[in-house]
Design an enzyme around this catalytic site. Sequence first.
Site, PDB file in Angstrom:
ATOM      1  N   ASP A  35       0.818  -1.201   0.000  1.00 32.21           N
ATOM      2  CA  ASP A  35       0.000   0.000   0.000  1.00 32.21           C
ATOM      3  C   ASP A  35       0.861   1.264   0.000  1.00 32.21           C
ATOM      4  OD1 ASP A  35      -2.680   1.320   0.473  1.00 32.21           O
ATOM      5  OD2 ASP A  35      -1.642   1.991   2.278  1.00 32.21           O
ATOM      6  N   GLU A  44       0.928  -0.377  -4.982  1.00 30.31           N
ATOM      7  CA  GLU A  44       0.057   0.733  -5.333  1.00 30.31           C
ATOM      8  C   GLU A  44       0.857   2.027  -5.278  1.00 30.31           C
ATOM      9  OE1 GLU A  44      -3.180   3.799  -3.657  1.00 30.31           O
ATOM     10  OE2 GLU A  44      -1.739   2.716  -2.421  1.00 30.31           O
TER      11      GLU A  44
END
Length: 496
Positions: free
Chosen positions: A234, A264
């Site tokens: 993340d 991400e």
Amino acid sequence: MDNQTLIQYFHWYYNEEEKLWIKAKKEAETLAGIGITAIWFPPAYKANSGASSVGYDPYDLYDLGEFDQKNAIETRYGSKAAYQEAIQVLQEKGIAVIADVVFNHKAGGDELEKMMVRTVNPENREEFTSEAYEIEAWTKFNFPGRKGQYSEFTWNKDCFSGIDWAEDRKEMGIYSIQNQYGEGWEEVPSTELGNYDYLMYNDVEFRNPEVRADLKCWGEWYVNTCGMRGFRLDAVKHISTDFLTDWLDHMKNAFPEGFFVVAENWNIESLEALQQYLEVTEGRMQLFDSLLHRNFHHAAEERENYDLTKIFDNTLVQTHPLLTVTFVDNHDSQPLQALESYVEFWFRPLAYALILLREQGIPCVFYPDLYGATYTDENKEGEELEVVLPVLPGLAEITKIRKTLAYGLQREYLDFPNCIGWTRAGIGDKEDSGLAVLMSNGAEGFKAMEMGLQHAGRVMVDAIGGRAEEVSVNDNGWAEFFCNAESLSVWVFKQE
């Protein structure tokens, strides 16, 4: 080997009566049957908002729904035992589990500590707006509910580089913690806002060797405890790449079979920034193609005014197809979320065909498109809205087609602004493989495309039901294909 297909098995507002881990376990055989080869689970550890948390405000990485912390034992998605069972069943069915790893920050400290800080300009974090002064903040994490089980490491002010709340002053801001690792922020990939190291909550200080050591120990414990086969990282643009590459190398050394890793790095403006990230990390991880998502969003909004021949322009899948995970939407872009840019419903089948039925990239399906979702939340104006995301007709059929038929030489026909297509020639190892895809964002479309001489004389039909006629491949290996207005057709060989 079958094509790989991921699914993001949650959305921001997952609110079904059945806990997610239990649902996933029950759905394992169905998911395998439609061609899903990997499942991305949400963060599984205890978060600051307890049983209501989606998981991105992590509190204790070692609490997988096992300890009474943050007013809950189980997480929003279920218990530790149910999580472990789901992983075991899914992987027995050939579906690799990808665990969501949120390293950037921690939330919900247990005790106050005093520390020296300097405030920064929120629009330029490189600019200090005060001299150093003392505040009290929630930076000590001793996890009283866990009582040292699995790890006795206590997080304190030396484990963080920034915070957003001064408890003694009852003031919000962006406070740079002045510690032995430097008065400023870490070097991170994103230069937005001057330096985008600080995102939210307690920003983790990766220059602290004790932090790195504990996160490596946690990684080994997590895999040994649960057995996942991959990670979704993340918010990597806010995290030191030096730390992430070090952590991934450590994990690969500990588990030589390796992991599937996708990161991400949300960026809808700069292809160069994403390319640079792939170069710096030297192929250790794949990236989600947020630029392709941007193109889908624009194409859906502009309808027939969008030039479909440019749908892959300035995207990661165009330049680095082997390191790209493609998607239509995710939990951040869904309606009422922070990065809301949801692809309009009419274009979603076209977008899915563009990621599922082509050679380039590994596609990721979004949970609501397969299962539907209904939820309420406030919009930016403070109005409460109900959102209904219906099941996308034909999606399960398209994922099955990817599994069984989307193989072989790809011939491109991205040659008309309102109607594009491509063919896949098929391979001998996959019976009846090969297909033709045609789509239009305007009027009814038609296009002559080549299937290959080996298919001369064969009859093809639209597998998703948009067109009723049959087409025949001529002696030269070509056929004329059709699609409805603002629609998609997927032509496959007729079964005798």
